[in-house]
Design a protein around this motif. Sequence first.
Motif, PDB file in Angstrom:
ATOM      1  N   CYS A  24       0.825  -1.215   0.000  1.00  0.00           N
ATOM      2  CA  CYS A  24       0.000   0.000   0.000  1.00  0.00           C
ATOM      3  C   CYS A  24       0.858   1.263   0.000  1.00  0.00           C
ATOM      4  O   CYS A  24       1.743   1.429   0.835  1.00  0.00           O
ATOM      5  N   CYS A  33      -0.044   3.479   3.404  1.00  0.00           N
ATOM      6  CA  CYS A  33       0.429   3.070   4.728  1.00  0.00           C
ATOM      7  C   CYS A  33       1.728   2.270   4.661  1.00  0.00           C
ATOM      8  O   CYS A  33       2.225   1.808   5.675  1.00  0.00           O
ATOM      9  N   GLY A  36      -1.285  -1.298   6.807  1.00  0.00           N
ATOM     10  CA  GLY A  36      -2.730  -1.543   6.887  1.00  0.00           C
ATOM     11  C   GLY A  36      -3.470  -0.246   7.163  1.00  0.00           C
ATOM     12  O   GLY A  36      -3.200   0.423   8.164  1.00  0.00           O
ATOM     13  N   CYS A  37      -4.369   0.121   6.224  1.00  0.00           N
ATOM     14  CA  CYS A  37      -5.143   1.357   6.412  1.00  0.00           C
ATOM     15  C   CYS A  37      -6.468   1.211   5.676  1.00  0.00           C
ATOM     16  O   CYS A  37      -6.747   0.171   5.071  1.00  0.00           O
ATOM     17  N   CYS A  86      -6.270   0.357   1.784  1.00  0.00           N
ATOM     18  CA  CYS A  86      -5.944  -1.014   1.387  1.00  0.00           C
ATOM     19  C   CYS A  86      -6.834  -2.026   2.096  1.00  0.00           C
ATOM     20  O   CYS A  86      -6.573  -3.232   2.054  1.00  0.00           O
TER      21      CYS A  86
HETATM   22 ZN   LIG Z   1      -2.830   0.939   3.287  1.00  0.00          ZN
END
Ligand SMILES: [Zn+2]
Length: 344
Positions: A267, A270, A274-275, A278
């Motif tokens: 991504c 991030c 993890g955000c 995504c």
């Molecule tokens: Zn992300």
Amino acid sequence: MRERWEELKEKALRELEEARDLQEMEEWRVTYLGRRGALTKILRSVGKLPPEERPQAGERANRVKRELTQAWEAKVEALKGRAIPPEERIDVTLPGRKPLLGTIHPVTRTLWEIYDIFAPLGFQVVEGPEVEWDRYNFELLNIPKDHPARDMFATLYVAPPYARSQEMMLRTHTSPVQIRTMERFCPEPIRVLIPGRCYRYESVDATHEWMFIQVEGLAVGQGITMADLKGVLTAFARQMFGEERKVRFRCDYFPFVEPGAEMAIDCIVCQGEGCRVCGYTGWLEILGAGMVHPEVLQNGGYDPGSYTGFAFGMGVERIAMLKHGIDDIRLFYSNDLRFLKQFS
Ligand SMILES: [Zn+2]
């Protein structure tokens, strides 16, 4: 007599010089040029002169009158110019207004960036029709009439109401041009990019449009392997989204490739943590790819015993959305200049 004229003229011009507004100008006019003004008085006195002096004196009087009238008119014009109310005045020191310049649409711009990345790798651009036969859009791509994969493509058929068959359609992907290109170039090796509009009978939301731009790649030749596919697409992902990008290939299914793969990058928002963008997975899918199915090679005229190839396809809008952080595909086609101007 002559001195009187000159004296009068100089005095009049001096006073005219001092007049500051239209009111004072009018007073000056009455004093000098009016019916009872100084000039008129002198002009009248010309008649009392001896006859031989009259023509010369008359001429001189008229010349002075003309000069004074012109001077007065010029100054009145100048004062009028200054008397324009502020809201009507032109401020010549203001910067000019910029003419509205058109810009390249962000999707076109992204497409050009994609061309620029693949061109040095030997890929040339080819195009094909947007209204396509079932044969090219499905059958020759290993999707026969009764194949369940047809459900993946919500197709817009082009058919007169009396026609029984659904033979003609708005193409659902750019892949039919793979077959057309193979037919055209066989038995030469192929490296092409195929851009163009595709159509799906789909409800429109933030990630789906009924019309979108796809760009597809096809390489056919002897000795092409999955390693070539991965090398080319990794080079693409890094040039498009940054040299530090990680890439991930996972198995996926498309009827016209075997094996098929889906490619993702870590991504860009991030960096894989993890955000929301995504979906908290750390990965963003950017395209589908695979080794050209032997059946498809054969349909294009190539002997799958000695030729292999790879193909990939991506939505140009999706690439543009990821690259510029755009969260709604509908913005591209809403004709909103506030959106489009950001890409000038
Ligand atoms: Zn992300």
